[in-house]
Motif scaffolding. Structure first.
Motif, mmCIF file in Angstrom:
data_model
loop_
_atom_site.group_PDB
_atom_site.id
_atom_site.type_symbol
_atom_site.label_atom_id
_atom_site.label_comp_id
_atom_site.label_asym_id
_atom_site.label_seq_id
_atom_site.Cartn_x
_atom_site.Cartn_y
_atom_site.Cartn_z
ATOM 1 N N SER A 34 0.789 -1.168 -0.073
ATOM 2 C CA SER A 34 0.080 0.256 0.126
ATOM 3 C C SER A 34 0.977 1.273 0.067
ATOM 4 O O SER A 34 2.088 1.031 0.026
ATOM 5 C CB SER A 34 -0.818 0.181 1.347
ATOM 6 O OG SER A 34 -0.274 0.313 2.463
ATOM 7 N N TRP A 36 1.281 3.039 2.591
ATOM 8 C CA TRP A 36 2.053 3.398 3.796
ATOM 9 C C TRP A 36 2.717 2.192 4.443
ATOM 10 O O TRP A 36 3.468 2.230 5.294
ATOM 11 C CB TRP A 36 0.738 3.530 4.769
ATOM 12 C CG TRP A 36 -0.305 2.695 4.964
ATOM 13 C CD1 TRP A 36 -1.265 2.632 4.031
ATOM 14 C CD2 TRP A 36 -0.480 1.783 5.829
ATOM 15 N NE1 TRP A 36 -2.083 1.397 4.406
ATOM 16 C CE2 TRP A 36 -1.495 0.737 5.594
ATOM 17 C CE3 TRP A 36 0.335 1.303 7.226
ATOM 18 C CZ2 TRP A 36 -1.952 -0.219 6.326
ATOM 19 C CZ3 TRP A 36 -0.218 0.350 7.890
ATOM 20 C CH2 TRP A 36 -1.217 -0.491 7.539
ATOM 21 N N HIS A 57 4.154 8.239 8.593
ATOM 22 C CA HIS A 57 2.728 7.743 8.726
ATOM 23 C C HIS A 57 1.975 7.977 10.126
ATOM 24 O O HIS A 57 2.901 7.814 10.986
ATOM 25 C CB HIS A 57 2.563 6.260 8.174
ATOM 26 C CG HIS A 57 1.102 6.045 7.949
ATOM 27 N ND1 HIS A 57 -0.118 5.856 8.958
ATOM 28 C CD2 HIS A 57 0.162 5.816 6.969
ATOM 29 C CE1 HIS A 57 -1.119 5.430 8.465
ATOM 30 N NE2 HIS A 57 -1.001 5.495 6.950
ATOM 31 N N ASP A 124 -11.749 -2.534 9.325
ATOM 32 C CA ASP A 124 -12.654 -1.445 8.656
ATOM 33 C C ASP A 124 -13.261 -2.112 7.184
ATOM 34 O O ASP A 124 -12.488 -2.173 6.644
ATOM 35 C CB ASP A 124 -12.075 -0.082 8.598
ATOM 36 C CG ASP A 124 -12.973 1.016 7.804
ATOM 37 O OD1 ASP A 124 -14.013 0.662 7.367
ATOM 38 O OD2 ASP A 124 -12.917 2.178 8.429
ATOM 39 N N TRP A 127 -12.014 -0.186 4.374
ATOM 40 C CA TRP A 127 -10.640 -0.387 4.074
ATOM 41 C C TRP A 127 -10.564 -1.758 3.395
ATOM 42 O O TRP A 127 -9.937 -1.988 2.243
ATOM 43 C CB TRP A 127 -10.027 -0.284 5.437
ATOM 44 C CG TRP A 127 -8.199 -0.488 5.035
ATOM 45 C CD1 TRP A 127 -7.271 0.177 4.476
ATOM 46 C CD2 TRP A 127 -7.914 -1.670 5.236
ATOM 47 N NE1 TRP A 127 -6.145 -0.264 4.253
ATOM 48 C CE2 TRP A 127 -6.383 -1.542 4.584
ATOM 49 C CE3 TRP A 127 -7.870 -3.227 5.773
ATOM 50 C CZ2 TRP A 127 -5.449 -2.399 4.781
ATOM 51 C CZ3 TRP A 127 -6.766 -4.033 5.509
ATOM 52 C CH2 TRP A 127 -5.501 -3.860 5.082
ATOM 53 N N ARG A 130 -11.035 -2.093 -0.274
ATOM 54 C CA ARG A 130 -9.884 -1.716 -1.075
ATOM 55 C C ARG A 130 -8.879 -2.609 -1.394
ATOM 56 O O ARG A 130 -7.884 -2.427 -1.957
ATOM 57 C CB ARG A 130 -9.501 -0.186 -0.698
ATOM 58 C CG ARG A 130 -10.427 0.762 -0.758
ATOM 59 C CD ARG A 130 -9.827 2.301 -0.808
ATOM 60 N NE ARG A 130 -8.929 2.264 0.324
ATOM 61 C CZ ARG A 130 -9.213 2.837 1.838
ATOM 62 N NH1 ARG A 130 -10.458 2.878 2.269
ATOM 63 N NH2 ARG A 130 -8.442 2.819 2.490
ATOM 64 N N PRO A 143 -5.821 3.047 -3.611
ATOM 65 C CA PRO A 143 -5.792 4.373 -2.751
ATOM 66 C C PRO A 143 -7.338 4.538 -2.481
ATOM 67 O O PRO A 143 -8.333 4.159 -3.124
ATOM 68 C CB PRO A 143 -5.470 5.245 -3.861
ATOM 69 C CG PRO A 143 -4.613 4.517 -5.097
ATOM 70 C CD PRO A 143 -5.271 2.918 -4.801
ATOM 71 N N GLY A 144 -7.413 5.473 -1.364
ATOM 72 C CA GLY A 144 -8.659 5.678 -0.980
ATOM 73 C C GLY A 144 -8.650 6.628 0.390
ATOM 74 O O GLY A 144 -7.339 6.554 0.918
ATOM 75 N N GLU A 145 -9.707 7.205 1.097
ATOM 76 C CA GLU A 145 -9.499 7.729 2.296
ATOM 77 C C GLU A 145 -9.422 6.515 3.320
ATOM 78 O O GLU A 145 -10.147 5.609 3.163
ATOM 79 C CB GLU A 145 -10.841 8.530 2.524
ATOM 80 C CG GLU A 145 -11.038 9.648 1.589
ATOM 81 C CD GLU A 145 -10.111 10.666 1.904
ATOM 82 O OE1 GLU A 145 -10.406 10.917 3.170
ATOM 83 O OE2 GLU A 145 -9.788 11.745 1.043
ATOM 84 N N ARG A 146 -8.913 6.918 4.375
ATOM 85 C CA ARG A 146 -8.856 6.006 5.665
ATOM 86 C C ARG A 146 -9.672 6.508 6.607
ATOM 87 O O ARG A 146 -9.421 7.850 7.034
ATOM 88 C CB ARG A 146 -7.240 5.776 6.068
ATOM 89 C CG ARG A 146 -6.701 4.718 5.273
ATOM 90 C CD ARG A 146 -5.293 4.295 5.979
ATOM 91 N NE ARG A 146 -4.129 4.735 5.319
ATOM 92 C CZ ARG A 146 -3.732 4.523 3.957
ATOM 93 N NH1 ARG A 146 -4.476 3.950 3.009
ATOM 94 N NH2 ARG A 146 -2.629 5.079 3.531
#
Length: 146
Positions: A34, A36, A57, A124, A127, A130, A143-146
């Motif tokens: 990913s 991170w 991070h 989550d 998450w 994704r 990629p996306g919002e956490r």
């Protein structure tokens, strides 16, 4: 207390360069990637692992120092937290559930090493949606919002 898994997390400014070092030089295989975190495993020994965590991070406390964080996976991180408090061990971060399905407590050992003691919890769902499996069996976070 039984240990279920143990690996080192290298805190790196450049995930790609650090990953490539272990993959190209030592033959490790990326099992999760990913933006991170990268997890590597020895091809013939999947429990011989190295984690590479992006040093800036938000999961890395500003007090981490050094370039590594040891991760030890146990059945109950809260029990380790209670035992650590009873022994006067430095607690960097009390237990909390993380989006990727681990409940984590951060401790500091007497040598100053940051130690991540984790147990499984529910990830989550947003998450998890994704995270996709590739044809080679590895996983990748889109990629996306956490």
């Amino acid at each position: 207390m039984s240990v279920q898994r143990c690996f080192i997390d290298i805190l790196a400014p450049d995930l790609t360069a650090t990953r490539d070092f272990y993959v190209e030089l030592l033959g490790f295989r990326a099992t999760f990637t990913s933006d991170w975190f990268v997890n590597l495993a020895a091809p013939d020994q999947p429990l011989l692992e190295i984690g590479i965590l992006r040093e800036d991070h938000d999961l890395v406390p500003k007090t981490a120092g050094g370039g590594a964080m040891l991760t030890v996976v146990v059945p109950d991180a809260d029990a380790v937290f209670a035992a650590a408090k009873a022994r006067g061990v430095e607690v960097v971060e009390p237990p909390r559930d993380l989006f990727y399905g681990q409940r984590r407590v951060l401790l500091r050992d007497p040598a100053g090493t940051l130690v991540d003691v984790s147990s499984q919890c529910a990830p989550d769902p947003a998450w998890m949606a994704r995270v996709k499996q590739a044809d080679d069996g590895s996983y990748h976070e889109e990629p996306g919002e956490r």
